[in-house]
Design a protein around this motif. Structure first.
Motif, short mmCIF file in Angstrom:
data_model
loop_
_atom_site.label_atom_id
_atom_site.label_comp_id
_atom_site.label_asym_id
_atom_site.label_seq_id
_atom_site.Cartn_x
_atom_site.Cartn_y
_atom_site.Cartn_z
N PHE A 180 0.53 -0.82 -0.10
CA PHE A 180 0.26 -0.04 0.48
C PHE A 180 1.03 1.55 0.20
O PHE A 180 1.80 0.74 0.19
N ASP A 181 0.18 2.06 -0.20
CA ASP A 181 1.11 3.53 -0.34
C ASP A 181 1.26 3.94 1.04
O ASP A 181 2.40 4.40 1.38
N LYS A 182 0.37 2.97 2.05
CA LYS A 182 0.62 3.38 3.58
C LYS A 182 1.98 2.49 3.89
O LYS A 182 2.31 1.19 3.58
N LYS A 183 3.46 3.03 4.72
CA LYS A 183 4.22 3.01 4.93
C LYS A 183 4.63 2.86 6.54
O LYS A 183 5.58 1.86 7.41
N ILE A 184 4.03 3.90 6.73
CA ILE A 184 4.58 3.65 7.94
C ILE A 184 3.33 2.52 9.08
O ILE A 184 2.80 2.74 9.50
N VAL A 185 4.53 1.66 10.06
CA VAL A 185 3.55 1.68 10.86
C VAL A 185 3.71 1.85 12.34
O VAL A 185 2.45 1.13 12.70
N VAL A 186 4.52 2.21 13.43
CA VAL A 186 4.61 3.05 14.23
C VAL A 186 5.09 4.27 13.67
O VAL A 186 5.60 5.02 12.81
N GLN A 187 4.50 5.27 14.57
CA GLN A 187 4.07 6.82 13.59
C GLN A 187 3.83 7.31 15.54
O GLN A 187 3.43 7.43 16.58
N HIS A 188 5.26 8.28 15.61
CA HIS A 188 5.19 9.30 16.55
C HIS A 188 5.55 9.17 17.97
O HIS A 188 4.68 9.22 19.06
N LEU A 189 6.15 8.01 17.83
CA LEU A 189 6.67 7.49 19.20
C LEU A 189 7.27 8.39 20.33
O LEU A 189 8.01 8.89 19.39
N HIS A 190 6.67 8.75 21.50
CA HIS A 190 7.07 9.86 21.57
C HIS A 190 8.19 9.42 23.36
O HIS A 190 7.46 8.76 23.42
N PRO A 191 8.59 9.80 23.81
CA PRO A 191 9.62 9.87 24.80
C PRO A 191 8.85 9.05 25.33
O PRO A 191 9.49 9.03 26.81
N ASN A 192 7.69 10.10 25.90
CA ASN A 192 6.67 9.75 27.09
C ASN A 192 5.53 9.23 26.81
O ASN A 192 5.19 8.68 28.19
N GLY A 193 6.02 8.12 25.75
CA GLY A 193 5.56 6.98 25.76
C GLY A 193 4.32 6.77 25.14
O GLY A 193 3.69 5.29 24.28
N ASN A 194 3.89 7.70 24.87
CA ASN A 194 2.88 7.86 23.75
C ASN A 194 3.34 7.27 22.69
O ASN A 194 4.53 7.63 22.38
N GLY A 195 2.22 7.68 21.72
CA GLY A 195 2.82 6.45 19.81
C GLY A 195 1.59 5.73 19.64
O GLY A 195 0.31 5.60 19.74
N PHE A 196 1.79 5.54 18.58
CA PHE A 196 0.30 4.87 17.54
C PHE A 196 0.56 3.97 15.69
O PHE A 196 1.91 4.07 15.81
N VAL A 197 0.03 3.27 16.36
CA VAL A 197 0.30 1.80 15.39
C VAL A 197 -0.90 1.98 14.05
O VAL A 197 -2.27 1.82 14.48
N TYR A 198 -0.40 1.44 12.99
CA TYR A 198 -1.38 1.50 11.77
C TYR A 198 -2.19 0.17 12.15
O TYR A 198 -1.67 -0.92 12.46
N ALA A 199 -3.62 0.82 12.22
CA ALA A 199 -4.49 -1.08 12.15
C ALA A 199 -5.27 -0.43 11.48
O ALA A 199 -6.51 -1.12 10.73
N GLY A 200 -5.39 0.54 10.07
CA GLY A 200 -6.47 0.36 8.97
C GLY A 200 -6.59 -0.72 8.67
O GLY A 200 -8.17 -0.51 7.29
N ASN A 201 -6.25 -1.80 8.57
CA ASN A 201 -6.62 -2.75 7.68
C ASN A 201 -7.09 -4.03 8.28
O ASN A 201 -7.52 -5.04 8.25
N LEU A 202 -6.97 -3.69 9.68
CA LEU A 202 -7.16 -4.62 10.57
C LEU A 202 -8.97 -4.68 11.14
O LEU A 202 -9.27 -4.02 11.75
N PRO A 203 -9.60 -5.69 11.04
CA PRO A 203 -11.00 -5.93 11.28
C PRO A 203 -10.89 -5.34 13.03
O PRO A 203 -10.08 -5.56 13.76
N ARG A 204 -11.98 -5.19 13.30
CA ARG A 204 -11.95 -5.06 14.87
C ARG A 204 -11.43 -4.04 15.28
O ARG A 204 -10.98 -4.55 16.91
N MET A 205 -10.57 -2.69 15.36
CA MET A 205 -9.72 -2.64 16.34
C MET A 205 -10.26 -1.08 16.29
O MET A 205 -11.05 -0.49 15.52
N ASP A 206 -10.10 -0.33 18.00
CA ASP A 206 -10.82 0.87 18.26
C ASP A 206 -9.67 2.16 17.81
O ASP A 206 -8.45 2.14 17.87
N LYS A 207 -9.65 2.48 16.57
CA LYS A 207 -8.87 3.06 15.75
C LYS A 207 -9.32 4.96 15.17
O LYS A 207 -10.70 3.99 15.38
#
Length: 159
Positions: free
Chosen positions: A36-63
């Protein structure tokens, strides 16, 4: 909650991900083999522990509306599992991912014949395209033309 360093260690254990430094001390991890054009799996992992993981193609996820899940409070096991699923969903080996790459956000119908062979009818760019796997079989200017072709070839719409 895992620390930034613990999350980094987990994420860096996936050799298929490439680390990319971004602003404010944050880190992204890309999966360059994504179909896909989407290449980012982990986005904006921050030193405070916050961050995001791509789950756009995964069913039943709170995204969120961009397909990302906040991993701030994830355990090691949950984070590993989510990253593994995210990579798999973007992987060229996944049949579901291959179909999603073709379909995108377009309207689709699956048609099946008596031998259980399947074709996808997808509306994209003003055309009604019939795909056999990843291969474009036929293109039609209207739905009715595509439907007639599929019926003539012995296919019925799968419900």
């Amino acid at each position: 909650m895992l620390t930034f360093e613990e999350k980094l260690q987990i994420i860096e254990s996936f050799p298929e991900l490439q680390r990319k430094e971004v602003s404010l001390g944050r880190v992204n991890f890309h999966y360059d083999e994504s179909i896909f054009d989407k290449k980012i799996v982990v986005q904006h992992l921050h030193p405070n522990g916050n961050g995001f993981v791509y789950a756009g193609n995964l069913p039943r996820m709170d995204k969120n509306n961009k397909g990302f899940i906040n991993i701030r409070d994830y355990s090691e096991e949950a984070l590993r599992s989510l990253i593994k699923q995210a990579i798999h969903s973007l992987s060229p080996q996944s049949d579901a991912a291959k179909e999603l790459a073709i379909v995108g956000d377009g309207y689709e119908e699956r048609w099946i014949n008596e031998e259980r062979q399947s074709l996808l009818l997808i509306h994209e760019d003003e055309w009604w395209n019939v795909y056999a796997g990843l291969n474009l079989e036929e293109a039609f200017g209207s739905y009715d033309e595509a439907e007639d072709y599929l019926l003539d070839e012995g296919f019925t719409k799968h419900k």
